[in-house]
Write a protein that holds these residues in place. Structure first.
Motif, PDB file in Angstrom:
ATOM      1  N   TYR A 190       0.835  -1.207   0.000  1.00 25.80           N
ATOM      2  CA  TYR A 190       0.000   0.000   0.000  1.00 25.80           C
ATOM      3  C   TYR A 190       0.866   1.252   0.000  1.00 25.80           C
ATOM      4  O   TYR A 190       0.599   2.215  -0.746  1.00 25.80           O
ATOM      5  CB  TYR A 190      -0.921  -0.008   1.212  1.00 25.80           C
ATOM      6  CG  TYR A 190      -1.785   1.232   1.324  1.00 25.80           C
ATOM      7  CD1 TYR A 190      -2.864   1.423   0.474  1.00 25.80           C
ATOM      8  CD2 TYR A 190      -1.524   2.201   2.282  1.00 25.80           C
ATOM      9  CE1 TYR A 190      -3.666   2.548   0.569  1.00 25.80           C
ATOM     10  CE2 TYR A 190      -2.312   3.333   2.393  1.00 25.80           C
ATOM     11  CZ  TYR A 190      -3.384   3.497   1.533  1.00 25.80           C
ATOM     12  OH  TYR A 190      -4.163   4.626   1.625  1.00 25.80           O
ATOM     13  N   PHE A 191       1.921   1.279   0.802  1.00 29.71           N
ATOM     14  CA  PHE A 191       2.801   2.451   0.846  1.00 29.71           C
ATOM     15  C   PHE A 191       3.451   2.694  -0.522  1.00 29.71           C
ATOM     16  O   PHE A 191       3.513   3.836  -1.001  1.00 29.71           O
ATOM     17  CB  PHE A 191       3.897   2.265   1.901  1.00 29.71           C
ATOM     18  CG  PHE A 191       3.446   2.477   3.316  1.00 29.71           C
ATOM     19  CD1 PHE A 191       2.292   3.189   3.601  1.00 29.71           C
ATOM     20  CD2 PHE A 191       4.179   1.967   4.377  1.00 29.71           C
ATOM     21  CE1 PHE A 191       1.880   3.397   4.918  1.00 29.71           C
ATOM     22  CE2 PHE A 191       3.782   2.168   5.694  1.00 29.71           C
ATOM     23  CZ  PHE A 191       2.624   2.880   5.963  1.00 29.71           C
ATOM     24  N   PHE A 192       3.942   1.635  -1.144  1.00 28.69           N
ATOM     25  CA  PHE A 192       4.537   1.786  -2.469  1.00 28.69           C
ATOM     26  C   PHE A 192       3.510   2.338  -3.452  1.00 28.69           C
ATOM     27  O   PHE A 192       3.802   3.257  -4.225  1.00 28.69           O
ATOM     28  CB  PHE A 192       5.071   0.441  -2.971  1.00 28.69           C
ATOM     29  CG  PHE A 192       6.485   0.140  -2.580  1.00 28.69           C
ATOM     30  CD1 PHE A 192       7.531   0.368  -3.454  1.00 28.69           C
ATOM     31  CD2 PHE A 192       6.778  -0.384  -1.329  1.00 28.69           C
ATOM     32  CE1 PHE A 192       8.841   0.089  -3.099  1.00 28.69           C
ATOM     33  CE2 PHE A 192       8.084  -0.682  -0.962  1.00 28.69           C
ATOM     34  CZ  PHE A 192       9.120  -0.440  -1.842  1.00 28.69           C
ATOM     35  N   GLN A 193       2.301   1.801  -3.423  1.00 25.52           N
ATOM     36  CA  GLN A 193       1.250   2.264  -4.339  1.00 25.52           C
ATOM     37  C   GLN A 193       0.991   3.752  -4.173  1.00 25.52           C
ATOM     38  O   GLN A 193       0.945   4.503  -5.160  1.00 25.52           O
ATOM     39  CB  GLN A 193      -0.059   1.501  -4.076  1.00 25.52           C
ATOM     40  CG  GLN A 193      -0.068   0.072  -4.541  1.00 25.52           C
ATOM     41  CD  GLN A 193      -1.332  -0.653  -4.110  1.00 25.52           C
ATOM     42  OE1 GLN A 193      -2.081  -0.164  -3.255  1.00 25.52           O
ATOM     43  NE2 GLN A 193      -1.578  -1.823  -4.662  1.00 25.52           N
ATOM     44  N   ARG A 194       0.806   4.187  -2.944  1.00 25.80           N
ATOM     45  CA  ARG A 194       0.433   5.576  -2.691  1.00 25.80           C
ATOM     46  C   ARG A 194       1.546   6.537  -3.083  1.00 25.80           C
ATOM     47  O   ARG A 194       1.295   7.616  -3.631  1.00 25.80           O
ATOM     48  CB  ARG A 194       0.063   5.776  -1.220  1.00 25.80           C
ATOM     49  CG  ARG A 194      -1.167   5.006  -0.768  1.00 25.80           C
ATOM     50  CD  ARG A 194      -2.407   5.370  -1.568  1.00 25.80           C
ATOM     51  NE  ARG A 194      -2.894   6.701  -1.237  1.00 25.80           N
ATOM     52  CZ  ARG A 194      -3.890   7.306  -1.876  1.00 25.80           C
ATOM     53  NH1 ARG A 194      -4.485   6.707  -2.890  1.00 25.80           N
ATOM     54  NH2 ARG A 194      -4.290   8.515  -1.516  1.00 25.80           N
ATOM     55  N   VAL A 195       2.791   6.164  -2.810  1.00 26.24           N
ATOM     56  CA  VAL A 195       3.894   7.064  -3.136  1.00 26.24           C
ATOM     57  C   VAL A 195       4.125   7.100  -4.644  1.00 26.24           C
ATOM     58  O   VAL A 195       4.389   8.162  -5.216  1.00 26.24           O
ATOM     59  CB  VAL A 195       5.176   6.662  -2.385  1.00 26.24           C
ATOM     60  CG1 VAL A 195       6.342   7.560  -2.786  1.00 26.24           C
ATOM     61  CG2 VAL A 195       4.949   6.755  -0.877  1.00 26.24           C
ATOM     62  N   ILE A 196       4.033   5.960  -5.315  1.00 23.12           N
ATOM     63  CA  ILE A 196       4.190   5.940  -6.769  1.00 23.12           C
ATOM     64  C   ILE A 196       3.115   6.806  -7.423  1.00 23.12           C
ATOM     65  O   ILE A 196       3.381   7.554  -8.366  1.00 23.12           O
ATOM     66  CB  ILE A 196       4.116   4.495  -7.296  1.00 23.12           C
ATOM     67  CG1 ILE A 196       5.366   3.715  -6.884  1.00 23.12           C
ATOM     68  CG2 ILE A 196       3.961   4.484  -8.828  1.00 23.12           C
ATOM     69  CD1 ILE A 196       5.269   2.218  -7.129  1.00 23.12           C
ATOM     70  N   GLU A 197       1.897   6.724  -6.901  1.00 29.64           N
ATOM     71  CA  GLU A 197       0.780   7.446  -7.501  1.00 29.64           C
ATOM     72  C   GLU A 197       0.748   8.919  -7.101  1.00 29.64           C
ATOM     73  O   GLU A 197       0.388   9.783  -7.897  1.00 29.64           O
ATOM     74  CB  GLU A 197      -0.531   6.769  -7.096  1.00 29.64           C
ATOM     75  CG  GLU A 197      -1.736   7.219  -7.895  1.00 29.64           C
ATOM     76  CD  GLU A 197      -2.971   6.373  -7.621  1.00 29.64           C
ATOM     77  OE1 GLU A 197      -4.021   6.693  -8.190  1.00 29.64           O
ATOM     78  OE2 GLU A 197      -2.878   5.404  -6.836  1.00 29.64           O
ATOM     79  N   HIS A 198       1.140   9.214  -5.846  1.00 32.50           N
ATOM     80  CA  HIS A 198       0.968  10.580  -5.330  1.00 32.50           C
ATOM     81  C   HIS A 198       2.244  11.142  -4.689  1.00 32.50           C
ATOM     82  O   HIS A 198       2.166  12.038  -3.840  1.00 32.50           O
ATOM     83  CB  HIS A 198      -0.163  10.601  -4.295  1.00 32.50           C
ATOM     84  CG  HIS A 198      -1.474  10.134  -4.822  1.00 32.50           C
ATOM     85  ND1 HIS A 198      -2.182  10.824  -5.777  1.00 32.50           N
ATOM     86  CD2 HIS A 198      -2.204   9.015  -4.534  1.00 32.50           C
ATOM     87  CE1 HIS A 198      -3.304  10.175  -6.058  1.00 32.50           C
ATOM     88  NE2 HIS A 198      -3.336   9.088  -5.330  1.00 32.50           N
ATOM     89  N   GLY A 199       3.398  10.629  -5.093  1.00 34.79           N
ATOM     90  CA  GLY A 199       4.642  11.048  -4.455  1.00 34.79           C
ATOM     91  C   GLY A 199       4.934  12.533  -4.572  1.00 34.79           C
ATOM     92  O   GLY A 199       5.435  13.154  -3.639  1.00 34.79           O
ATOM     93  N   ARG A 200       4.590  13.129  -5.717  1.00 32.88           N
ATOM     94  CA  ARG A 200       4.884  14.555  -5.901  1.00 32.88           C
ATOM     95  C   ARG A 200       4.071  15.394  -4.918  1.00 32.88           C
ATOM     96  O   ARG A 200       4.591  16.323  -4.296  1.00 32.88           O
ATOM     97  CB  ARG A 200       4.565  14.973  -7.333  1.00 32.88           C
ATOM     98  CG  ARG A 200       5.162  16.304  -7.712  1.00 32.88           C
ATOM     99  CD  ARG A 200       6.668  16.210  -7.897  1.00 32.88           C
ATOM    100  NE  ARG A 200       7.030  15.430  -9.073  1.00 32.88           N
ATOM    101  CZ  ARG A 200       8.236  14.897  -9.281  1.00 32.88           C
ATOM    102  NH1 ARG A 200       9.193  15.049  -8.382  1.00 32.88           N
ATOM    103  NH2 ARG A 200       8.484  14.202 -10.376  1.00 32.88           N
ATOM    104  N   ARG A 201       2.798  15.065  -4.788  1.00 35.46           N
ATOM    105  CA  ARG A 201       1.951  15.802  -3.861  1.00 35.46           C
ATOM    106  C   ARG A 201       2.408  15.579  -2.413  1.00 35.46           C
ATOM    107  O   ARG A 201       2.404  16.512  -1.595  1.00 35.46           O
ATOM    108  CB  ARG A 201       0.497  15.331  -4.025  1.00 35.46           C
ATOM    109  CG  ARG A 201      -0.519  16.156  -3.239  1.00 35.46           C
ATOM    110  CD  ARG A 201      -1.912  15.689  -3.558  1.00 35.46           C
ATOM    111  NE  ARG A 201      -2.192  14.385  -2.956  1.00 35.46           N
ATOM    112  CZ  ARG A 201      -3.188  13.584  -3.334  1.00 35.46           C
ATOM    113  NH1 ARG A 201      -3.974  13.946  -4.331  1.00 35.46           N
ATOM    114  NH2 ARG A 201      -3.391  12.434  -2.737  1.00 35.46           N
ATOM    115  N   ARG A 202       2.831  14.352  -2.120  1.00 31.51           N
ATOM    116  CA  ARG A 202       3.311  14.059  -0.776  1.00 31.51           C
ATOM    117  C   ARG A 202       4.602  14.810  -0.481  1.00 31.51           C
ATOM    118  O   ARG A 202       4.821  15.276   0.646  1.00 31.51           O
ATOM    119  CB  ARG A 202       3.520  12.550  -0.623  1.00 31.51           C
ATOM    120  CG  ARG A 202       2.232  11.780  -0.384  1.00 31.51           C
ATOM    121  CD  ARG A 202       2.423  10.300  -0.669  1.00 31.51           C
ATOM    122  NE  ARG A 202       1.627   9.460   0.214  1.00 31.51           N
ATOM    123  CZ  ARG A 202       0.313   9.401   0.218  1.00 31.51           C
ATOM    124  NH1 ARG A 202      -0.387  10.168  -0.616  1.00 31.51           N
ATOM    125  NH2 ARG A 202      -0.337   8.597   1.060  1.00 31.51           N
ATOM    126  N   ALA A 203       5.470  14.919  -1.475  1.00 32.89           N
ATOM    127  CA  ALA A 203       6.717  15.657  -1.282  1.00 32.89           C
ATOM    128  C   ALA A 203       6.432  17.127  -0.973  1.00 32.89           C
ATOM    129  O   ALA A 203       7.083  17.732  -0.107  1.00 32.89           O
ATOM    130  CB  ALA A 203       7.600  15.536  -2.518  1.00 32.89           C
TER     131      ALA A 203
END
Length: 310
Positions: free
Chosen positions: A226-239
């Motif tokens: 799940y963590f990999f999925q969310r960061v791959i999909e939304h990593g820019r926004r999370r950064a």
């Protein structure tokens, strides 16, 4: 403005994942919804336009136009744009209309946005979204803050939100959110770094077994994927959010070592995603069956960069 929120005109500032979810849930209740997103004038805007048409959402040509027609503006853009979009909305704000700031911005940024909206005659309320939106949709746990939070709270909940008032002081709810993100987004980054490194050494099963023994209440396999999925999909926004977190930590007088490192790791994964390493970003939730798939791709790409002759 209408005291009956079911008769409100709701303006969604930002029509990304969160905006579209809110649009669907509000329109299901027959609530009038409009939206504005900077992507609408670009190639990526075609999918947003199609979604809006399917949901019966009208599209505004600017943030000010959106605000001029709304009893409630919900701002859900990238963290770095929170103050900018408040300024863009301000000229069109209706007297006493609510401006609900969903953005993951620092307490100081929320206070600045609040001053901008207050000067226009609007009622600013900060909103701190306390977990991932998709599983909960409109009923995602939401902390409200500011002098108008108590007035907005029952009205929001009447149309399906799950809000509660954190404080009459603007910035408190966001401080809770930012401090939580040090842990949650940091854990995402640490899992990606730990699991991928463990995979490189062939010790991932032993590492996960040790984590399971130390933290038996957590399914590390499922959570890792799940963590990999969310960061791959939304990593820019999370950064972007983590850079706001870093500002929050700095404003408290601490060096934001963890928050800054997390932002770098999130950006790094976002760069790989932009390169197409993991396939279509929108399909990651369906195509990434196991975190090992993503780790193997990362390690293969790392090897390519280390040995350019390959």
């Amino acid at each position: 403005m209408e005291n009956n929120p079911g008769q409100w005109k709701v303006g969604l500032l930002g029509y990304g994942e969160v905006g579209r979810i809110l649009a669907e849930d509000l329109r299901a209740q027959g609530i009038t919804v409009s939206a504005f997103d900077v992507k609408l004038g670009k190639a990526a805007g075609e999918a947003l336009q199609a979604h809006a048409a399917a949901q019966g959402v009208s599209l505004a040509s600017s943030a000010a136009e959106l605000a001029a027609g709304a009893d409630l503006v919900v701002s859900a853009v990238t963290a770095s744009q929170a103050v900018t979009v408040a300024r863009e909305c301000a000229p069109g704000m209706r007297e006493a209309a609510f401006f609900l700031d969903f953005n993951s911005a620092s307490p100081n940024a929320k206070r600045e946005a609040a001053q901008v909206i207050a000067a226009s005659g609007g009622r600013y309320v900060e909103g701190a979204v306390m977990t991932s939106v998709p599983p909960y949709r409109q009923r995602v746990p939401l902390l409200l803050g500011g002098p108008h939070a108590a007035a907005l709270h029952p009205l929001l909940n009447a149309i399906g939100f799950a809000s509660k008032v954190a404080s009459e002081e603007t910035g408190v709810a966001s401080a809770v959110k930012m401090c939580r993100s040090v842990m949650i987004k940091g854990l995402e980054a640490m899992v990606i770094e730990s699991f991928t490194t463990a995979r490189a050494y062939g010790v991932e099963d032993a590492v996960i077994a040790s984590l399971r023994e130390t933290f038996p209440g957590m399914d590390w396999e499922r959570q890792g994927t799940y963590f990999f999925q969310r960061v791959i999909e939304h990593g820019r926004r999370r950064a972007e959010e983590m850079r706001e977190v870093a500002r929050t930590v700095e404003d408290a007088g601490l060096a934001p070592w963890s928050a800054s490192g997390t932002a770098q790791r999130q950006d790094w994964v976002a760069d790989l995603s932009d390169e197409g390493l993991f396939g279509p970003r929108a399909a990651i939730g369906k195509t990434l069956a196991d975190w090992r798939d993503a780790s193997d791709k990362i390690l293969a790409r790392t090897k390519e960069k280390q040995d350019p002759q390959d």
